[in-house]
Scaffold this active site. Structure first.
Site, PDB file in Angstrom:
ATOM      1  N   ASN A  66     125.427 -38.461  34.640  1.00  0.00           N
ATOM      2  CA  ASN A  66     124.241 -39.105  35.216  1.00  0.00           C
ATOM      3  C   ASN A  66     124.413 -39.179  36.734  1.00  0.00           C
ATOM      4  O   ASN A  66     125.224 -39.954  37.231  1.00  0.00           O
ATOM      5  CB  ASN A  66     124.115 -40.520  34.600  1.00  0.00           C
ATOM      6  CG  ASN A  66     123.047 -41.358  35.271  1.00  0.00           C
ATOM      7  OD1 ASN A  66     122.180 -40.846  35.984  1.00  0.00           O
ATOM      8  ND2 ASN A  66     123.103 -42.672  35.036  1.00  0.00           N
ATOM      9  N   TRP A  67     123.633 -38.359  37.437  1.00  0.00           N
ATOM     10  CA  TRP A  67     123.783 -38.283  38.898  1.00  0.00           C
ATOM     11  C   TRP A  67     123.157 -39.483  39.617  1.00  0.00           C
ATOM     12  O   TRP A  67     123.300 -39.622  40.832  1.00  0.00           O
ATOM     13  CB  TRP A  67     123.139 -36.994  39.422  1.00  0.00           C
ATOM     14  CG  TRP A  67     123.872 -35.734  39.045  1.00  0.00           C
ATOM     15  CD1 TRP A  67     124.971 -35.619  38.230  1.00  0.00           C
ATOM     16  CD2 TRP A  67     123.550 -34.394  39.463  1.00  0.00           C
ATOM     17  NE1 TRP A  67     125.348 -34.301  38.125  1.00  0.00           N
ATOM     18  CE2 TRP A  67     124.488 -33.523  38.873  1.00  0.00           C
ATOM     19  CE3 TRP A  67     122.553 -33.847  40.271  1.00  0.00           C
ATOM     20  CZ2 TRP A  67     124.461 -32.140  39.073  1.00  0.00           C
ATOM     21  CZ3 TRP A  67     122.524 -32.471  40.479  1.00  0.00           C
ATOM     22  CH2 TRP A  67     123.476 -31.624  39.883  1.00  0.00           C
ATOM     23  N   LYS A  68     122.400 -40.289  38.893  1.00  0.00           N
ATOM     24  CA  LYS A  68     121.707 -41.446  39.498  1.00  0.00           C
ATOM     25  C   LYS A  68     120.881 -40.986  40.717  1.00  0.00           C
ATOM     26  O   LYS A  68     120.228 -39.962  40.627  1.00  0.00           O
ATOM     27  CB  LYS A  68     122.705 -42.552  39.838  1.00  0.00           C
ATOM     28  CG  LYS A  68     123.546 -42.927  38.617  1.00  0.00           C
ATOM     29  CD  LYS A  68     124.362 -44.182  38.804  1.00  0.00           C
ATOM     30  CE  LYS A  68     125.174 -44.428  37.535  1.00  0.00           C
ATOM     31  NZ  LYS A  68     125.893 -45.688  37.558  1.00  0.00           N
ATOM     32  N   HIS A  98     119.186 -47.880  30.675  1.00  0.00           N
ATOM     33  CA  HIS A  98     120.436 -47.948  31.452  1.00  0.00           C
ATOM     34  C   HIS A  98     120.503 -49.333  32.102  1.00  0.00           C
ATOM     35  O   HIS A  98     119.475 -49.893  32.499  1.00  0.00           O
ATOM     36  CB  HIS A  98     120.441 -46.847  32.515  1.00  0.00           C
ATOM     37  CG  HIS A  98     121.758 -46.744  33.218  1.00  0.00           C
ATOM     38  ND1 HIS A  98     122.114 -47.617  34.222  1.00  0.00           N
ATOM     39  CD2 HIS A  98     122.809 -45.911  33.045  1.00  0.00           C
ATOM     40  CE1 HIS A  98     123.343 -47.310  34.643  1.00  0.00           C
ATOM     41  NE2 HIS A  98     123.786 -46.285  33.944  1.00  0.00           N
ATOM     42  N   GLU A 128     121.198 -50.316  34.922  1.00  0.00           N
ATOM     43  CA  GLU A 128     120.567 -50.413  36.246  1.00  0.00           C
ATOM     44  C   GLU A 128     119.053 -50.560  36.107  1.00  0.00           C
ATOM     45  O   GLU A 128     118.406 -51.228  36.915  1.00  0.00           O
ATOM     46  CB  GLU A 128     120.961 -49.200  37.106  1.00  0.00           C
ATOM     47  CG  GLU A 128     122.408 -49.340  37.574  1.00  0.00           C
ATOM     48  CD  GLU A 128     123.172 -48.032  37.759  1.00  0.00           C
ATOM     49  OE1 GLU A 128     122.546 -46.969  37.878  1.00  0.00           O
ATOM     50  OE2 GLU A 128     124.422 -48.090  37.760  1.00  0.00           O
ATOM     51  N   GLU A 151     127.928 -49.201  27.179  1.00  0.00           N
ATOM     52  CA  GLU A 151     128.356 -49.252  28.576  1.00  0.00           C
ATOM     53  C   GLU A 151     128.491 -50.708  29.017  1.00  0.00           C
ATOM     54  O   GLU A 151     127.488 -51.328  29.418  1.00  0.00           O
ATOM     55  CB  GLU A 151     127.320 -48.577  29.472  1.00  0.00           C
ATOM     56  CG  GLU A 151     127.069 -47.123  29.176  1.00  0.00           C
ATOM     57  CD  GLU A 151     126.540 -46.410  30.408  1.00  0.00           C
ATOM     58  OE1 GLU A 151     127.282 -45.633  31.004  1.00  0.00           O
ATOM     59  OE2 GLU A 151     125.400 -46.675  30.799  1.00  0.00           O
ATOM     60  N   GLY A 183     130.516 -48.273  37.567  1.00  0.00           N
ATOM     61  CA  GLY A 183     130.626 -48.102  39.013  1.00  0.00           C
ATOM     62  C   GLY A 183     131.635 -49.030  39.664  1.00  0.00           C
ATOM     63  O   GLY A 183     131.647 -49.175  40.884  1.00  0.00           O
ATOM     64  N   SER A 205     132.978 -46.101  34.360  1.00  0.00           N
ATOM     65  CA  SER A 205     134.162 -45.675  35.103  1.00  0.00           C
ATOM     66  C   SER A 205     135.017 -44.639  34.367  1.00  0.00           C
ATOM     67  O   SER A 205     136.245 -44.673  34.450  1.00  0.00           O
ATOM     68  CB  SER A 205     135.003 -46.891  35.509  1.00  0.00           C
ATOM     69  OG  SER A 205     134.267 -47.719  36.400  1.00  0.00           O
ATOM     70  N   GLY A 235     129.024 -41.511  35.346  1.00  0.00           N
ATOM     71  CA  GLY A 235     128.215 -41.679  36.555  1.00  0.00           C
ATOM     72  C   GLY A 235     128.931 -41.056  37.745  1.00  0.00           C
ATOM     73  O   GLY A 235     128.908 -39.843  37.944  1.00  0.00           O
TER      74      GLY A 235
END
Ligand code: PGA
Length: 263
Positions: free
Chosen positions: A21-23, A108, A110, A180, A186, A226, A246
């Site tokens: 996931n490149w965000k 997600h 976020e 997650e 992160g 992570s 990520g």
């Protein structure tokens, strides 16, 4: 019970999956193309796994073209729960499918935390993705405070119960669940693989208790938070069906190390 086991063994085609996931990275089309080119140049994984890259939506078509038939799927970080209408700024699942998307992240952390997505909204998205024939990746997991209060199972169960609401049994195993823990995303603080495995086992038991043994055993439950080249082998060697990555997925070398986790 034995019968169940036989049925599961003969039906199971479950492959592990690694999702990057490149965000909100990278920022330019040129950088996105370079990143995927670097990943493809290094990509020599002989692992029999599914691989998916999830770039920012604006680069999906570009990355899809770069992949040019290579056996790596494309995902979207989000979608709207309606196909069309007056929803300024949203992206339709039909448009995503049209440009080659196979997987869609739903819920997600976020999105839950920064964009106030509720379990009900996430449930609508999961249903929409399934209706379109694509694979939802339902992200669940507890906050640090919830972990400290001993609420991990409760949080995961609630997120699953609402996230799966009104989904036909036959569609349940098409969903991928990504466990997650929010405190591990992160932060560099990876959940101990042994703990992740235990929680994933509990999640699977919840699903078995609601949907029965075949669905519960066939559904893929992956870990995210992570994951990197050093811990991936330990995670992937357990009863965990893959990883959602990520930070380590936006560097070609570290992502490649993850893809080659057992070489
Ligand atoms: P991370 O992100 O690997 O950078 O912790 C995981 C995720 O957000 O899915």
């Amino acid at each position: 019970m034995d019968n169940d086991k036989t049925i599961f063994n003969s039906l199971s085609t479950k492959k592990k999956i690694i999702i990057g996931n490149w965000k909100l990275n990278p920022k330019t089309k040129k950088e996105a193309i370079n990143l995927v080119k670097d990943i493809l140049n290094l990509h020599k994984s002989t692992n029999d796994i599914d691989i998916c890259i999830i770039p920012p939506q604006i680069f999906i078509s570009t990355i899809f073209d770069e992949l040019n038939g290579i056996n790596i799927s494309i995902g979207s970080q989000n979608c709207h729960y309606e196909s069309d209408g007056a929803y300024t700024g949203e992206v339709s699942i039909d448009s995503l499918r049209d440009i080659g998307v196979s997987y869609v992240l739903c819920g997600h952390s976020e999105r839950r935390i920064l964009f106030n997505e509720s379990d009900n909204i996430i449930n609508k998205k999961v249903k929409k993705v399934l209706e379109a024939g694509l694979t939802p990746v339902l992200c669940i997991g507890e906050l640090l405070e919830e972990k400290e209060l001993g609420l991990v199972n409760e949080v995961c169960n609630t997120q699953i119960n609402i996230g799966f609401n009104n989904i036909k049994n036959e569609n349940i195993e098409k969903i991928i669940i990504a466990y997650e823990p929010v405190w591990a995303i992160g932060t560099g603080k990876v959940c101990e693989p042994e703990d992740a495995e235990k929680i994933i086992k509990q999640i699977r038991e919840t699903i078995i208790s609601i949907y029965g043994s075949n669905i519960g055993k066939n559904i893929r439950i992956i870990y995210g938070g992570s994951v990197n080249g050093n811990n991936v082998k330990n995670i992937m060697s357990r009863d965990i069906d893959g990883c959602l990555v990520g930070g380590a997925s936006i560097n070609a070398e570290s992502f490649n190390k993850i893809l080659k986790y057992n070489l």
